[in-house]
Design a protein around this motif. Structure first.
Motif, PDB file in Angstrom:
ATOM      1  N   ARG A 342     -13.247  18.365  53.646  1.00  0.00           N
ATOM      2  CA  ARG A 342     -12.796  17.098  53.090  1.00  0.00           C
ATOM      3  C   ARG A 342     -12.615  16.059  54.196  1.00  0.00           C
ATOM      4  N   THR A 343     -13.027  14.796  53.919  1.00  0.00           N
ATOM      5  CA  THR A 343     -12.864  13.748  54.936  1.00  0.00           C
ATOM      6  C   THR A 343     -11.398  13.486  55.219  1.00  0.00           C
ATOM      7  N   GLY A 344     -10.535  13.682  54.231  1.00  0.00           N
ATOM      8  CA  GLY A 344      -9.112  13.486  54.465  1.00  0.00           C
ATOM      9  C   GLY A 344      -8.541  14.447  55.484  1.00  0.00           C
ATOM     10  N   ALA A 345      -9.227  15.589  55.674  1.00  0.00           N
ATOM     11  CA  ALA A 345      -8.755  16.584  56.636  1.00  0.00           C
ATOM     12  C   ALA A 345      -9.409  16.439  58.003  1.00  0.00           C
ATOM     13  N   LEU A 346     -10.392  15.538  58.129  1.00  0.00           N
ATOM     14  CA  LEU A 346     -11.074  15.378  59.402  1.00  0.00           C
ATOM     15  C   LEU A 346     -10.188  14.654  60.404  1.00  0.00           C
ATOM     16  N   SER A 347     -10.396  14.939  61.660  1.00  0.00           N
ATOM     17  CA  SER A 347      -9.574  14.357  62.717  1.00  0.00           C
ATOM     18  C   SER A 347      -9.827  12.860  62.851  1.00  0.00           C
ATOM     19  N   ARG A 348      -8.735  12.118  63.114  1.00  0.00           N
ATOM     20  CA  ARG A 348      -8.844  10.683  63.418  1.00  0.00           C
ATOM     21  C   ARG A 348      -8.946  10.465  64.925  1.00  0.00           C
ATOM     22  N   GLU A 349      -9.051  11.546  65.694  1.00  0.00           N
ATOM     23  CA  GLU A 349      -9.254  11.414  67.127  1.00  0.00           C
ATOM     24  C   GLU A 349     -10.704  11.044  67.412  1.00  0.00           C
ATOM     25  N   HIS A 350     -10.925  10.519  68.604  1.00  0.00           N
ATOM     26  CA  HIS A 350     -12.280  10.074  68.940  1.00  0.00           C
ATOM     27  C   HIS A 350     -13.033  11.167  69.689  1.00  0.00           C
ATOM     28  N   THR A 351     -14.336  10.985  69.774  1.00  0.00           N
ATOM     29  CA  THR A 351     -15.173  11.892  70.545  1.00  0.00           C
ATOM     30  C   THR A 351     -16.179  11.087  71.343  1.00  0.00           C
ATOM     31  N   ILE A 352     -16.609  11.640  72.487  1.00  0.00           N
ATOM     32  CA  ILE A 352     -17.552  10.955  73.370  1.00  0.00           C
ATOM     33  C   ILE A 352     -18.649  11.936  73.754  1.00  0.00           C
ATOM     34  N   VAL A 353     -19.892  11.485  73.685  1.00  0.00           N
ATOM     35  CA  VAL A 353     -21.047  12.297  74.055  1.00  0.00           C
ATOM     36  C   VAL A 353     -21.902  11.485  75.017  1.00  0.00           C
ATOM     37  N   VAL A 354     -22.339  12.105  76.113  1.00  0.00           N
ATOM     38  CA  VAL A 354     -23.209  11.446  77.092  1.00  0.00           C
ATOM     39  C   VAL A 354     -24.598  12.088  77.008  1.00  0.00           C
ATOM     40  N   GLU A 355     -25.632  11.258  76.728  1.00  0.00           N
ATOM     41  CA  GLU A 355     -27.004  11.745  76.551  1.00  0.00           C
ATOM     42  C   GLU A 355     -27.978  10.708  77.118  1.00  0.00           C
ATOM     43  N   ASP A 356     -28.756  11.085  78.130  1.00  0.00           N
ATOM     44  CA  ASP A 356     -29.825  10.221  78.644  1.00  0.00           C
ATOM     45  C   ASP A 356     -29.353   8.794  78.930  1.00  0.00           C
ATOM     46  N   GLY A 357     -28.274   8.676  79.673  1.00  0.00           N
ATOM     47  CA  GLY A 357     -27.786   7.357  80.043  1.00  0.00           C
ATOM     48  C   GLY A 357     -27.049   6.612  78.959  1.00  0.00           C
ATOM     49  N   LEU A 358     -26.847   7.253  77.818  1.00  0.00           N
ATOM     50  CA  LEU A 358     -26.155   6.636  76.683  1.00  0.00           C
ATOM     51  C   LEU A 358     -24.819   7.335  76.467  1.00  0.00           C
ATOM     52  N   VAL A 359     -23.747   6.550  76.479  1.00  0.00           N
ATOM     53  CA  VAL A 359     -22.416   7.077  76.219  1.00  0.00           C
ATOM     54  C   VAL A 359     -22.041   6.685  74.796  1.00  0.00           C
ATOM     55  N   THR A 360     -21.994   7.660  73.905  1.00  0.00           N
ATOM     56  CA  THR A 360     -21.654   7.392  72.509  1.00  0.00           C
ATOM     57  C   THR A 360     -20.188   7.703  72.288  1.00  0.00           C
ATOM     58  N   VAL A 361     -19.450   6.743  71.743  1.00  0.00           N
ATOM     59  CA  VAL A 361     -18.031   6.929  71.449  1.00  0.00           C
ATOM     60  C   VAL A 361     -17.803   6.581  69.987  1.00  0.00           C
ATOM     61  N   THR A 362     -17.133   7.471  69.285  1.00  0.00           N
ATOM     62  CA  THR A 362     -16.884   7.232  67.865  1.00  0.00           C
ATOM     63  C   THR A 362     -15.609   7.937  67.448  1.00  0.00           C
ATOM     64  N   GLY A 363     -15.163   7.664  66.212  1.00  0.00           N
ATOM     65  CA  GLY A 363     -13.902   8.190  65.715  1.00  0.00           C
ATOM     66  C   GLY A 363     -12.754   7.270  66.094  1.00  0.00           C
ATOM     67  N   GLY A 364     -11.554   7.801  66.067  1.00  0.00           N
ATOM     68  CA  GLY A 364     -10.388   7.003  66.444  1.00  0.00           C
ATOM     69  C   GLY A 364      -9.995   5.996  65.386  1.00  0.00           C
ATOM     70  N   LYS A 365      -9.145   5.063  65.777  1.00  0.00           N
ATOM     71  CA  LYS A 365      -8.665   4.024  64.859  1.00  0.00           C
ATOM     72  C   LYS A 365      -8.264   2.813  65.694  1.00  0.00           C
ATOM     73  N   TRP A 366      -7.984   1.713  65.012  1.00  0.00           N
ATOM     74  CA  TRP A 366      -7.682   0.460  65.702  1.00  0.00           C
ATOM     75  C   TRP A 366      -6.534   0.639  66.700  1.00  0.00           C
TER      76      TRP A 366
END
Length: 512
Positions: A342-366
Motif C-alpha cells: 500500500r502507498t500509505g505504508a511506503l516510506s516518506r524518506e528520500h532515496t538517492i541513486v548515482v548512475e553514469d554521472g546522473l544523481v537521482t534524488v526522489t521521495g521525501g517531503k517539503w
C-alpha cells in the motif's frame, strides 16, 4: 537579466559544475545549496517552478504525527528540526498553526494526547506550543463548526503551515542571488554521458530555441518523473511508486476558527485534515496509487466522495459537491517497495541513486527539502562528480524577501495576503497599478512584480502559483484571468496562454 539574455549566457558557457533538472522543492533546494558552496549551477524546469507536486501539498510544514504513530522516529526528529529551520529562513511564508484533534470516545483524549506530548518532547527547543487536553467547551470554542453531537473534548497541538509555491519561488530567487542560473519552461530533450561530462540538449518551450549545456554532474530532481531520465541500460525496477493526494477547498464558514482540525483515523484508517488557508478551508487528503503520471492528474469520484463523507461526519454542516470552490491533485513520488504494498505504508524518506554521472534524488517531503539537497550534493562529491565543498550553509540562510528578526508576523490565512511578499511588499506598493484591484487581494502592481522579479510567463503562473487564486476559488480565478493576460502582454509576454488557463479553471472547479 532578461530571459533571452539568460539563454545567450547559457549558450556561451563552456562547462558548469552542476546542472539540475527539475524546479520543484528538491531541485531548487539543490541549486541553492550548490550555489552557496561556490559551485557553478544551472537549473532547468520544463514547466513552471513548483508546477507539479510542489505546489499541491496540504500546506503543512510538519514533523509528521502519522509517521510518529508508524514508528518512523528518525524521520520525525529530522522533520521537526527542519520545520524550525524553514520557519526561520522564510518567516513570511511559514508560521505556526494550532490543531485540534476532537474526541468522540472517552479513550481518545488520553491516548492521542500522550502521543502528541511525545511529539512535543521530540521537538525540544523547536516546539511551537504546548499540547493541551481540552474539555468539550474549549474544543467547541477552538473549532466553531465542528460536530457538537457526542463531542467529549479534544487535544490541541501545534505544527507549521506554509505557502508551498511561493516558497519555491523564494528558493529560485535565492539561488540566483547566490549565483545559479534558474530557468523555467526549459525542457531537457536528452542527456549524453561521455568523457566524464554530461551534455544536455535543452529547448525553450516559450520560443522554441535550443541550446546545449555541458555539466560535470547532473541532478535528476523531477519528482514522480525521475525514472524517465535514468539511464536505459541496466536499469533496475523503478524508484518511484506514485501516490495521488486529492484536496478540496470550501468556504471558511464550515470551520470558522483559526485552528485546523485533524481526524487521526477515518473509517478506512486514513487521516483527514481541515486546514484554514488564505481565507478558505482545505479538506484532504487521499493516498491512492496510480501507474500513470499525468502532468494534470484528476481526482477519482470515490476520492472526492471519501473526503466529503468524512468531513461531513466531523463538521456540523454537511459538505456537498456544490460547496467545492477548487480541487487539486498532487502526485507523491514515494520510494517504491515490494509490488502490491500500500502507498500509505511506503516510506516518506528520500532515496538517492548515482548512475553514469546522473544523481537521482526522489521521495521525501517539503519539510525536509534542505537535508535532501545536502545529501544529494554530498553523494555527488563522494562519487567524484563534484569538487569537495563544505555544506551546511543553507541552515541559517534567509531566503529572498524574508523579514529580519523582530518584525511582526502576519497569520498565513489572513487576507489579503500582502505578507506573502515579505520585504518586497513596500516596493510593490510603489509600482504602477498598486491601487488597481483585480480580485482576491491581487492588484496590477503585483502582476507586474511577478513578471519582472518572479519569472512569471503565463496567466497560470500568476493565478496558480505567484498568487493562489486558482487553488482557492477556480471560478473567481477565471473571471480575473483576462485582465491578468492583458497585464502580461503590457509587460512584454507574447503568449500569456489565457485559453489554457481557462480550461484548467474548469478542471479545478469540477466542471470538466
Amino acid at each position: 537579466m532578461h530571459r533571452n539574455e539568460r539563454l545567450d549566457y547559457l549558450s556561451r558557457l563552456d562547462t558548469v559544475d552542476l546542472a539540475v533538472i527539475g524546479g520543484g522543492a528538491t531541485g531548487l533546494g539543490v541549486a541553492l545549496d550548490a550555489a552557496l558552496r561556490g559551485l557553478s549551477v544551472v537549473l532547468f524546469e520544463s514547466h513552471d517552478f513548483a508546477g507539479g507536486t510542489s505546489s499541491r501539498s496540504t500546506k503543512l510544514l510538519h514533523g509528521g504525527v502519522r509517521y510518529l504513530a508508524q514508528g518512523h522516529l528518525p524521520l520525525v526528529f529530522e522533520a521537526l528540526a527542519e520545520r524550525a529551520t524553514v520557519m526561520h529562513n522564510a518567516s513570511h511564508l511559514a508560521q505556526p498553526l494550532g490543531f485540534v484533534m476532537p474526541s468522540y470516545h472517552w479513550w481518545q483524549t488520553p491516548f492521542y494526547g500522550a502521543g502528541l506530548k511525545l511529539y512535543d518532547a521530540m521537538a525540544r527547543r523547536a516546539g511551537l506550543g504546548p499540547t493541551r487536553w481540552l474539555g468539550r467547551e474549549r474544543a467547541l470554542a477552538l473549532l466553531p463548526g465542528v460536530q457538537p453531537k457526542g463531542l467529549l473534548g479534544g487535544v490541541e497541538y501545534w505544527d507549521g503551515q506554509f505557502d508551498d509555491a511561493r516558497l519555491a519561488i523564494a528558493l529560485a530567487r535565492s539561488a540566483e542571488v547566490a549565483g545559479a542560473k534558474v530557468m523555467n519552461y526549459m525542457e531537457v530533450l536528452d542527456r549524453r554521458w561521455a568523457d566524464g561530462h554530461s551534455t544536455l540538449r535543452v529547448r525553450d518551450r516559450i520560443e522554441g530555441r535550443e541550446i546545449t549545456v555541458r555539466a560535470r554532474c547532473v541532478v535528476n530532481a523531477t519528482g514522480v518523473w525521475v525514472d524517465a531520465l535514468r539511464p536505459a541500460s541496466g536499469r533496475p525496477r523503478p524508484l518511484v511508486q506514485p501516490s495521488q493526494g486529492v484536496h478540496l477547498v470550501v468556504d471558511r464558514e464550515f470551520l470558522a476558527g483559526d485552528h485546523a482540525l485533524l481526524v487521526p483515523k477515518t473509517e478506512d484508517g486514513r487521516v483527514l485534515f481541515a486546514v484554514p488557508w488564505l481565507g478558505k478551508l482545505i479538506l484532504g487528503t487521499t493516498d491512492t496509487p496510480r501507474q500513470d503520471i499525468p502532468r494534470e492528474p484528476l481526482p477519482q469520484a470515490q476520492e472526492i466522495d471519501f473526503i466529503l463523507r468524512e468531513a461531513s461526519r466531523v463538521l456540523s454542516r454537511p459538505v456537498r459537491r456544490e460547496d467545492i470552490r477548487s480541487q487539486w491533485v498532487g502526485l507523491r513520488p514515494l520510494v517504491a517497495a515490494d509490488p502490491g504494498q500500500r502507498t500509505g505504508a511506503l516510506s516518506r524518506e528520500h532515496t538517492i541513486v548515482v548512475e553514469d554521472g546522473l544523481v537521482t534524488v526522489t521521495g521525501g517531503k517539503w519539510t525536509t527539502y534542505r537535508p535532501m539537497a545536502d545529501d544529494a550534493l554530498n553523494q555527488a562529491m563522494e562519487a567524484g562528480l563534484l569538487p569537495q565543498r563544505l555544506g551546511g550553509l543553507t541552515e541559517r540562510h534567509r531566503l529572498v524577501a524574508c523579514p529580519t528578526d523582530g518584525e511582526p508576523g502576519v497569520p498565513l490565512h489572513a487576507p489579503p495576503g500582502w505578507h506573502l511578499l515579505g520585504t518586497d511588499a513596500a516596493s510593490v506598493r510603489q509600482t504602477q497599478g498598486a491601487e488597481h484591484q483585480i480580485g482576491m487581494g491581487l492588484n496590477a502592481a503585483m502582476v507586474r512584480y511577478f513578471v519582472r522579479s518572479e519569472y512569471a510567463l503565463t496567466v497560470e503562473d500568476v493565478l496558480a502559483r505567484r498568487w493562489r487564486s486558482l487553488f482557492l476559488d477556480a471560478q473567481q480565478a477565471a473571471t480575473m484571468a483576462p485582465e491578468v493576460a492583458d497585464l502580461l502582454r503590457q509587460e512584454g509576454v507574447a503568449q500569456p496562454r489565457l485559453g489554457d488557463f481557462l480550461a484548467l479553471c474548469r478542471i479545478y472547479a469540477a466542471q470538466a
